[in-house]
Design a protein around this motif. Sequence first.
Motif, PDB file in Angstrom:
ATOM      1  N   ARG A 242       0.833  -1.208   0.000  1.00 17.36           N
ATOM      2  CA  ARG A 242       0.000   0.000   0.000  1.00 17.36           C
ATOM      3  C   ARG A 242       0.866   1.255   0.000  1.00 17.36           C
ATOM      4  O   ARG A 242       0.526   2.253  -0.650  1.00 17.36           O
ATOM      5  N   ASN A 246       0.870   4.342  -2.737  1.00 18.93           N
ATOM      6  CA  ASN A 246       0.660   5.692  -2.214  1.00 18.93           C
ATOM      7  C   ASN A 246       1.803   6.621  -2.620  1.00 18.93           C
ATOM      8  O   ASN A 246       1.595   7.773  -3.013  1.00 18.93           O
ATOM      9  N   GLU A 262      -2.888  -0.074  -9.549  1.00 14.53           N
ATOM     10  CA  GLU A 262      -3.147  -0.156  -8.111  1.00 14.53           C
ATOM     11  C   GLU A 262      -4.334  -1.072  -7.837  1.00 14.53           C
ATOM     12  O   GLU A 262      -4.277  -1.951  -6.963  1.00 14.53           O
ATOM     13  N   LEU A 266      -3.806  -4.555  -5.720  1.00 10.19           N
ATOM     14  CA  LEU A 266      -4.426  -4.553  -4.398  1.00 10.19           C
ATOM     15  C   LEU A 266      -5.525  -5.609  -4.289  1.00 10.19           C
ATOM     16  O   LEU A 266      -5.807  -6.102  -3.198  1.00 10.19           O
TER      17      LEU A 266
END
Length: 405
Positions: A242, A246, A262, A266
Amino acid sequence: MNPRDLRLRDLRRLVGGLWTDARCDAIAPAVLDAAVAVDAKSCDRAVLSAYLRHFPSDHPAFERLRAAASLTAQRRDWPWRARGERWRLWDRDAGPATIAAALLASDDPAAVLREAGLDGDLAQGEFVAEAVETACDQAGAAKGTRAVELGQRLIALFQRLVVADLDAELVDALMTPWTSVRPDKDYMAPLSGFLTARFGDPRFEGTQWARVEADMLALRRGSDPRRLTNLLRGWLTEATVRAFFNIVRTTTDRKDQWDAREAFWLAYMDSGAITEAWFAFGRRAELLAGRLAKEDNVRFARVSGGADPSHSALILSIGDLRIAEWSHNGSCRFWPHPHASHADSRLSRVKAPMLYQDNYDGTLLRTTFGPKGFEFMSHTSGWQAKAANIIFRHTGHRHPRWGGH
């Protein structure tokens, strides 16, 4: 030797020191009787100190010591009389439990010990250790929001007091409540940060954790020490993944492109497929985003040579497949069997990148040549389905959205 014939100084010394020497077990009752009979305040203090400092609950004369401590505390007009009554100090089980509950309820555990007369040298004694272990038991048995509350208190307790030889009890207490449910990120992050600050990161600092696991196994509490360590390792892996997305989000000018990557990775993360992860910055990317990595409390590596200095790479494992995903327009690479050795020297030079290195050669991370089964792909239209198919063929893991065949 008749203990009643000893000088007061020698009697006090014997009362305080006999509890760790098995050769003195037989004379302990007579020594306690002599110390109580002399009715001297200094001897009474020695009895109380022996009880609180050693708290030898397995000693054959423990009950005699407990009774002597209770009697000597109550027969004088001094603070120990009130302390004993309030904190139930002379009760084998209730005493440590009472102190434990107070420690977990207080923002200032040192003040609790001062109030109970357990500060100074006695703070390092076995009575306090028993109380702290009881606090660990109480925190480890809690559920839900109560587990968070007591876990936070326990962390504060170990941060503010010098507590020795209870590492296994601490880890067991903090991790056991989360073996079947997941804490929210507002608690998971500080919990992970506390444990890694105290014992190191279990992903690449295994010696300390091996010791803690062995000690947890000796506790015989029913929890699987390796499972608890792997649970923490999984949290740290998730934090790494994560944090990577970010951070890269702040360094790319193609946020629309990055949204798709992403979401893709994820989804694997949330399904539990990603077992390990690590990331590396190019030199300029590190200057731009290194501060954010520190804010997220994650470590990272550096990429040198063979890559644009503004780019970053995420290196992860899904099953027996090592993957390097690049930021910006970099291609994604897949190495099967990352731990395999290769007789061909050319293949050895381009085998799967190891995790948790400090530096990576960008040329190797961006190779287009590898051992049997190696693949790479660019992020052109339909790349998600192609990547999902590669991952499924090698690992059997289906992507939650894109499946795989």
